[in-house]
Design a protein around this motif. Structure first.
Motif, short mmCIF file in Angstrom:
data_model
loop_
_atom_site.label_atom_id
_atom_site.label_comp_id
_atom_site.label_asym_id
_atom_site.label_seq_id
_atom_site.Cartn_x
_atom_site.Cartn_y
_atom_site.Cartn_z
N CYS A 98 0.85 -1.20 0.00
CA CYS A 98 0.00 0.00 0.00
C CYS A 98 0.88 1.24 0.00
N ASP B 219 -7.27 2.88 2.32
CA ASP B 219 -6.51 4.14 2.30
C ASP B 219 -5.82 4.41 0.97
N GLY B 220 -4.77 3.66 0.65
CA GLY B 220 -3.99 3.95 -0.56
C GLY B 220 -4.27 3.01 -1.72
N ASP C 154 0.22 3.11 3.56
CA ASP C 154 0.62 2.49 4.83
C ASP C 154 1.36 1.18 4.52
N GLU D 202 -7.66 -2.00 2.86
CA GLU D 202 -7.84 -1.31 4.14
C GLU D 202 -8.48 0.07 3.94
N CYS E 95 -6.18 -0.28 -1.96
CA CYS E 95 -5.84 -1.07 -0.77
C CYS E 95 -7.12 -1.51 -0.07
N HIS F 150 0.39 -2.58 5.06
CA HIS F 150 -0.59 -3.31 4.25
C HIS F 150 0.13 -3.95 3.05
ZN LIG Z 1 -3.46 0.51 2.85
#
Ligand SMILES: [Zn+2]
Length: 223
Positions: free
Chosen positions: A139, A163-164, A142, A161, A159, A145
């Motif tokens: 990621c 975010d990215g 972060d 999760e 991602c 990840h």
């Molecule tokens: Zn991420």
């Protein structure tokens, strides 16, 4: 491992040894704080504007590592803050160099007590490392990840999760692989050797399936 004491767990291993994945699994299981130098460094930079910190921003932008002395100070300061509320900290690949190890490890031992410190080396061969790096996506927001390339995970996939975006972190070329191998031998191993002189290091076979590596760590922690 007793639960009333604050605990620090240090995870070492080559890049792609799965230490990030293991740190995350372990953090989820025992509720400890998952600590990576790059993420904590970025957080620290946001809240500090002294000259030393400003210099790290420039280093980071040019793709270099933070300076050892600044990093050690940052890691210890962050540790002091985090441990106030966390039951424990899992250090994912921190400290990264001999200098950082010399500055950080003895302080954490002094702070939490030798009996509350666990150190693991997740061991994979150089061949396995090369194989894995080619398949790994990280990621861009972060670095905790990490995903393995598959039909659902490709470069550019958001991602999971939230975010990215997933990207290959290491270019699939021989020079970058060689650089990572050298970095591990020249920077990380001296740090591990230094710690080995002070503390018991448990070596875990990192070429097993993820769940088995996790089980071995849990067993060694006495959980
Ligand atoms: Zn991420």
């Amino acid at each position: 491992m007793t639960t009333d004491k604050k605990v620090a767990i240090f995870l070492f291993g080559r890049p792609a040894s799965g230490k990030g994945t293991q740190a995350k699994l372990l953090a989820d299981k025992v509720g400890f704080y998952h600590f990576t130098t790059s993420r904590e460094g970025k957080e620290y930079i946001k809240t500090h504007d002294d000259a030393d910190t400003k210099r790290q921003v420039e280093l980071y932008k040019s793709g270099k590592l933070f300076e050892a002395e600044w990093t050690s100070h940052m890691v210890l300061e962050k540790t002091g803050e985090i441990i106030k509320t966390a039951k424990g900290i899992i250090y994912d690949g921190t400290p990264r160099t001999l200098c950082e190890a010399q500055a950080v490890f003895p302080e954490v031992v002094k702070f939490l007590g030798k009996e509350n410190i666990y150190v693991f080396l997740i061991d994979i061969s150089e061949g396995e490392f090369k194989k894995r790096v080619e398949k790994r996506l990280t990621c861009n927001f972060d670095s905790r990840h990490i995903y393995v390339r598959s039909e659902s995970f490709m470069p550019g996939t958001p991602c999971p999760e939230g975010d990215g975006v997933l990207e290959p972190r290491d270019l699939d070329n021989k020079e970058v692989l060689q650089m990572r191998t050298d970095e591990y031998a020249n920077k990380t191993m001296p740090a591990v050797k230094f710690i080995e002189g002070l503390h018991n290091i448990v070596t875990i076979n990192g070429e097993q399936p993820i769940e088995d590596v996790h089980k071995d760590i849990i067993k060694a922690l006495g959980l």
